[in-house]
Motif scaffolding. Structure first.
Motif, mmCIF file in Angstrom:
data_model
loop_
_atom_site.group_PDB
_atom_site.id
_atom_site.type_symbol
_atom_site.label_atom_id
_atom_site.label_comp_id
_atom_site.label_asym_id
_atom_site.label_seq_id
_atom_site.Cartn_x
_atom_site.Cartn_y
_atom_site.Cartn_z
ATOM 1 N N GLU A 301 0.828 -1.216 0.000
ATOM 2 C CA GLU A 301 0.000 0.000 0.000
ATOM 3 C C GLU A 301 0.860 1.263 0.000
ATOM 4 O OE1 GLU A 301 -3.063 -0.281 -0.524
ATOM 5 O OE2 GLU A 301 -3.411 -2.377 0.004
ATOM 6 N N GLN A 302 2.138 1.104 -0.386
ATOM 7 C CA GLN A 302 3.114 2.189 -0.428
ATOM 8 C C GLN A 302 3.399 2.772 0.961
ATOM 9 O OE1 GLN A 302 1.461 4.719 -3.646
ATOM 10 N NE2 GLN A 302 3.028 3.817 -4.971
ATOM 11 N N ALA A 349 -6.801 -0.756 3.898
ATOM 12 C CA ALA A 349 -6.677 0.377 2.985
ATOM 13 C C ALA A 349 -8.042 0.903 2.565
ATOM 14 C CB ALA A 349 -5.877 -0.033 1.755
ATOM 15 N N THR A 350 -9.092 0.093 2.743
ATOM 16 C CA THR A 350 -10.410 0.459 2.204
ATOM 17 C C THR A 350 -11.532 0.430 3.222
ATOM 18 O OG1 THR A 350 -10.715 -1.840 1.496
ATOM 19 C CG2 THR A 350 -9.811 -0.289 -0.126
ATOM 20 N N ILE A 360 -4.720 6.389 0.550
ATOM 21 C CA ILE A 360 -3.860 6.619 -0.601
ATOM 22 C C ILE A 360 -2.999 7.845 -0.323
ATOM 23 C CG2 ILE A 360 -3.815 7.242 -3.050
ATOM 24 C CD1 ILE A 360 -6.510 5.799 -3.324
ATOM 25 N N ASN A 362 1.221 9.863 -1.125
ATOM 26 C CA ASN A 362 2.438 9.971 -1.931
ATOM 27 C C ASN A 362 3.606 10.266 -0.989
ATOM 28 O OD1 ASN A 362 2.247 12.749 -1.291
ATOM 29 N ND2 ASN A 362 1.169 13.208 -3.190
#
Length: 476
Positions: A301-302, A349-350, A360, A362
């Protein structure tokens, strides 16, 4: 009665924003506190239109207290301010009541006169024990000490941003008179992202957002929430102590603006049955210099290994921390899985029913979102518990820690038992603070209508309390 007394300070919103953003920049840049103090003292001396400095601090439960000091008195006595700690819930006993109040000059705010009054500025205080050490019951001081220590030793900056939901109800004292009315009255039924541009809820949100902007919050978005008359006004990431300060200011300004309009801004987690409750989703990350330690482009999931371990440690101590995050009887009415309640001790994640979500992100925004925090929690205690646990805690040796199968308590009594039995809570707070906090929460639980009608003898009195129980149950 006129509030235009003499020529007291009343700056435009543009001037306020400029001053507050400059102060925020100094705080982020960690300008030496001696330098900031001298700058603020000079400003207070030179600005003749200021009549009082409002010093803010929070008690053990997170209730905000405000003390107005005459400006001239403060300038001469800021190093020797005292107050009666025995009058503050969770602080000292009567026989040892005196505490000192220091000034955190980096946490200084210029405020709109139409909300806070003319001629005033705000600054957050630091509660100090009689021996000159930080007071253990002042969780803001505990959080600040911990954050400063991590920065000094590891160059870690603890970052946080919260999504604080609340309700806007008709009437100025809707919470206080609930025992008479038995209900809350919505001012809007528009729903999620949906309201007329000038309906009462939208006007309230717009006004609150303007005040936040003037105070340097650096807003991101605002909107009506899922439930009728529910709102959320989001603002940007800050260093953790500043973020917790902004939570206190957010709730304060919302309440005052609501009052100005003839409404009540309510931050109870579940004031109305049958609709979504309110949360304080707490987004956290740790950075070192300009590097977000939670980001890994190739990670699951980064989220980096550092971030997953942080998350796992919080999940490990979920039961220990539940009373910190959900500190009122009412908070456990929110933990209802039918209304997107984050009561599952798992990460996702959801799934918004998970206690911790991985949104989500960056390289700049990657974070974890602790969704189980209620809006009436002590923000300093919650932030401290999350970061202290996530960085210094242990990870349970159990399979599928992140996958669920465990749930947060559905009542405050179980949460109190878990909190009192926790060796981890004793380690991070000290047994004295652990005990005092548990006592306050037990007393709150004992006042809950759930016990009314059972602790008072006499059939006639019992019947009266049982009826009163039904009228109050929506609130508590």
């Amino acid at each position: 009665m006129s509030t235009d007394y003499r020529n007291f300070l009343a700056l435009s919103y543009e001037e306020l924003e400029e001053l507050n953003l400059e102060a925020k920049k100094e705080r982020v840049s960690r300008v030496a506190i001696d330098q900031i103090r001298e700058k603020r003292l000079k400003y207070l001396t030179d600005e003749k239109r200021i009549k009082a400095v409002t010093v803010l601090f929070s008690d053990l439960e997170g209730r905000l207290h405000l003390l107005d000091y005459d400006k001239k008195f403060l300038l001469n006595s800021y190093e020797n301010l005292t107050f009666d700690g025995s009058s503050i819930r969770g602080f000292t006993a009567q026989k040892e009541s005196d505490l000192r109040l220091g000034i955190d000059w980096s946490a200084f705010y210029w405020v709109p006169a139409d909300v806070f009054g003319n001629g005033k500025v705000l600054v957050f205080g630091i509660v100090i024990d009689k021996d000159g050490t930080p007071y253990s019951g002042d969780l803001r001081g505990v959080l600040k000490t911990y954050a400063d220590k991590l920065y000094a030793e590891k160059q870690y900056t603890l970052n946080a941003a919260t999504e604080i939901e609340g309700f806007l109800f008709a009437g100025k004292d809707a919470e206080k008179i609930y025992h008479e009315t038995g209900k809350f009255e919505f001012v809007s039924t528009g729903g999620y992202y949906h309201s007329l541009p000038l309906d009462p809820l939208r006007q309230f949100i717009d006004t609150a957002a303007e005040v936040q902007r003037a105070m340097g919050f650096q807003n991101e978005k605002d909107h009506p929430e899922v439930a009728p008359s529910q709102f959320e006004i989001n603002f940007g990431y800050s260093e953790v102590v500043a973020a917790a300060d902004q939570i206190q200011l957010y709730k304060l300004l919302c309440r005052q603006i609501g009052n100005n309009y003839g409404y009540t801004a309510c931050f109870l987690p579940k004031p109305v049955a049958g609709v979504n409750g309110s949360g304080m989703h707490t987004n956290v990350s740790v950075s070192k210099g300009k590097t977000n330690l939670f980001w890994d482009e190739k990670g699951e999931e980064q989220l980096s290994s550092f971030g997953w371990k942080f998350l796992d440690r919080v999940l490990t101590r979920a039961l220990d921390l539940c009373l910190v995050f959900n500190s009122s009887v009412n908070a456990y009415r929110r933990l209802d899985p039918h209304f997107e309640a984050p009561n599952q001790i798992r990460a996702s994640a959801t799934d918004r029913g998970a206690m911790i979500r991985v949104p989500i992100g960056n390289a700049r925004s990657m974070r974890t979102e602790v969704r189980a925090v209620a809006p009436d929690a002590n923000p300093y205690l919650s932030m401290y518990a999350i970061f202290k646990t996530g960085i210094d805690g242990e990870i349970a040796k159990m399979k599928n820690l992140r996958e669920g199968g465990r749930y947060l308590p559905d009542n405050i009594y179980k949460a109190i038992d878990d909190f009192k039995a926790s060796s981890w809570i004793a380690e991070i707070l000290g047994s004295d603070v652990q005990g005092r906090y548990a006592e306050l929460k037990q007393a709150s639980a004992n006042r809950c209508p759930r016990e009314l009608g059972t602790i008072v003898k006499g059939c006639e009195v019992q019947f009266h309390h049982a009826v009163y129980n039904q009228s109050l149950w929506n609130l508590f």
